[in-house]
Design a protein around this motif. Structure first.
Motif, PDB file in Angstrom:
ATOM      1  N   LEU A  56      -5.654   1.098   5.534  1.00 49.90           N
ATOM      2  CA  LEU A  56      -4.293   1.628   5.420  1.00 49.90           C
ATOM      3  C   LEU A  56      -4.307   3.010   4.790  1.00 49.90           C
ATOM      4  O   LEU A  56      -3.528   3.893   5.183  1.00 49.90           O
ATOM      5  CB  LEU A  56      -3.431   0.677   4.592  1.00 49.90           C
ATOM      6  N   ASN A  59      -5.172   5.334   7.463  1.00 49.87           N
ATOM      7  CA  ASN A  59      -4.180   5.440   8.537  1.00 49.87           C
ATOM      8  C   ASN A  59      -2.814   5.943   8.089  1.00 49.87           C
ATOM      9  O   ASN A  59      -1.966   6.245   8.936  1.00 49.87           O
ATOM     10  CB  ASN A  59      -4.034   4.084   9.228  1.00 49.87           C
ATOM     11  N   THR A  60      -2.592   6.018   6.782  1.00 52.59           N
ATOM     12  CA  THR A  60      -1.321   6.573   6.289  1.00 52.59           C
ATOM     13  C   THR A  60      -1.500   7.918   5.610  1.00 52.59           C
ATOM     14  O   THR A  60      -0.525   8.651   5.424  1.00 52.59           O
ATOM     15  CB  THR A  60      -0.642   5.621   5.285  1.00 52.59           C
ATOM     16  N   ALA A 272       0.317   1.455  10.981  1.00 46.59           N
ATOM     17  CA  ALA A 272      -0.921   1.576  10.210  1.00 46.59           C
ATOM     18  C   ALA A 272      -1.723   0.283  10.251  1.00 46.59           C
ATOM     19  O   ALA A 272      -2.956   0.297  10.337  1.00 46.59           O
ATOM     20  CB  ALA A 272      -0.603   1.965   8.771  1.00 46.59           C
TER      21      ALA A 272
END
Length: 324
Positions: A56, A59-60, A272
């Motif tokens: 995460l 992906n963020t 995400a």
């Protein structure tokens, strides 16, 4: 004429409206996300959450901070997230259990339907039917025949009243027509110790703690409670494949957020998670720990899947009259 109370109320509504407008307008996420885990560090769910947390973050573009809040059968962590600001920065790695407590007579400090919302399904959690290695059964059908010849004599260990192992065994009794006796333990390990020691015949247990005993020949695996095979247990069939039609009893690990988080933020978090589930290294790690990585789902699909799983388990609770 406007009263002071009207003015105060109006100011409060304006402030709330301003907060919502800012939440809608801000880039998200722009600061760390807190992923709350309702268990102590080091367990399989904690390790799963941390593995997702790493992805995460990637992906963020913002750090994911794992916060462990164990206690009260996951209610402490669930209440904490349910009461958090609905801005998407505090989320929960929650299981099916959080929605089952109230159906077993436990008063929860939150309403699972009203106070939290599903963001994405992380993993499906099957359990494993194991027997003492000296029990004269080699497969599920032999166990059923053996149990039917001894109604009320065979006992099974679970990791607590109303837990997934208890529900899995009661579903087995219902669908297989067997009558076995529940022996609840405070956790998986003590129950498995008594199965290995021959004091208890069998257990529907979490998978990682059973693997060393299976490799050592002290436990015999008979079937998986889900509908997928696991690389960690090659050759072990599902219980449905072994002849118990319609059998499936699994838990789910779901990312939840407080109700009221704007839809675009829920979707950003969902995106995400979906990208994380496409990571082959993550999938391999999860499978080695006995988890089944979830298929990508939208927030609406995640809610529908979770609700369907809960409804199925609630029916077992009702029929077996399970009370905590």
């Amino acid at each position: 004429m406007l009263t002071r109370r009207d003015l105060v109320a109006g100011a409060g509504l304006a402030a709330l409206g301003g907060t919502a407008a800012r939440a809608q307008g801000e880039a998200f996420p722009s600061r760390p996300i807190r992923l709350v885990v309702p268990y102590t560090p080091g367990g399989s769910v904690d390790l799963m959450a941390r593995a997702f947390g790493t992805r995460l973050t990637q992906n963020t573009g913002q750090p994911t901070v794992i916060e462990n809040r164990p206690g009260a059968s996951t209610m402490l962590a669930t209440e904490y997230v349910a009461r958090a600001a609905p801005d998407g920065y505090t989320v929960l790695s929650g299981g099916t259990q959080l929605a089952l407590m109230s159906h077993m007579g436990t008063r929860t400090p939150y309403d699972a339907e009203r106070d939290i919302v599903a963001v994405a399904v992380l993993t499906i959690v099957p359990y494993l039917l194991v027997v003492n290695s000296s029990l004269p059964v080699r497969n599920v059908q032999e166990l059923i025949a053996y149990a039917k010849q001894r109604p009320g004599e065979l006992n099974y260990a679970s990791f607590g009243v109303g837990g997934a192992g208890h529900l899995a065994a009661e579903m087995f009794n219902m669908l297989a027509g067997t009558e076995t006796v529940h022996i609840p333990y405070n956790g998986t390990a003590p129950g498995l110790n008594d199965v290995m020691g021959g004091r208890v015949a069998m257990s529907f247990c979490t998978i990682p703690p059973a693997l060393p005993a299976i490799e050592a020949g002290r436990l015999r695996p008979l079937g998986l409670t889900g509908r997928q095979h696991l690389s960690a247990l090659p050759g072990v069939p599902t219980i449905e494949e072994a002849g118990v039609a319609g059998y499936e009893c699994v838990s789910m690990n779901v990312m939840f957020a407080p109700s009221g988080v704007p839809a675009d933020r829920l979707q950003r978090l969902n995106d995400a998670v979906v990208r994380s589930l496409g990571d082959s290294d993550l999938r391999k790690l999860l499978e080695e720990q006995g988890f089944v990585p979830a298929e990508p789902m939208s927030p609406a699909q995640a809610k529908a899947s979770f609700d369907a799983s809960v409804s199925k388990l609630v029916e077992i609770i009702r029929r077996a009259n399970i009370r905590t």
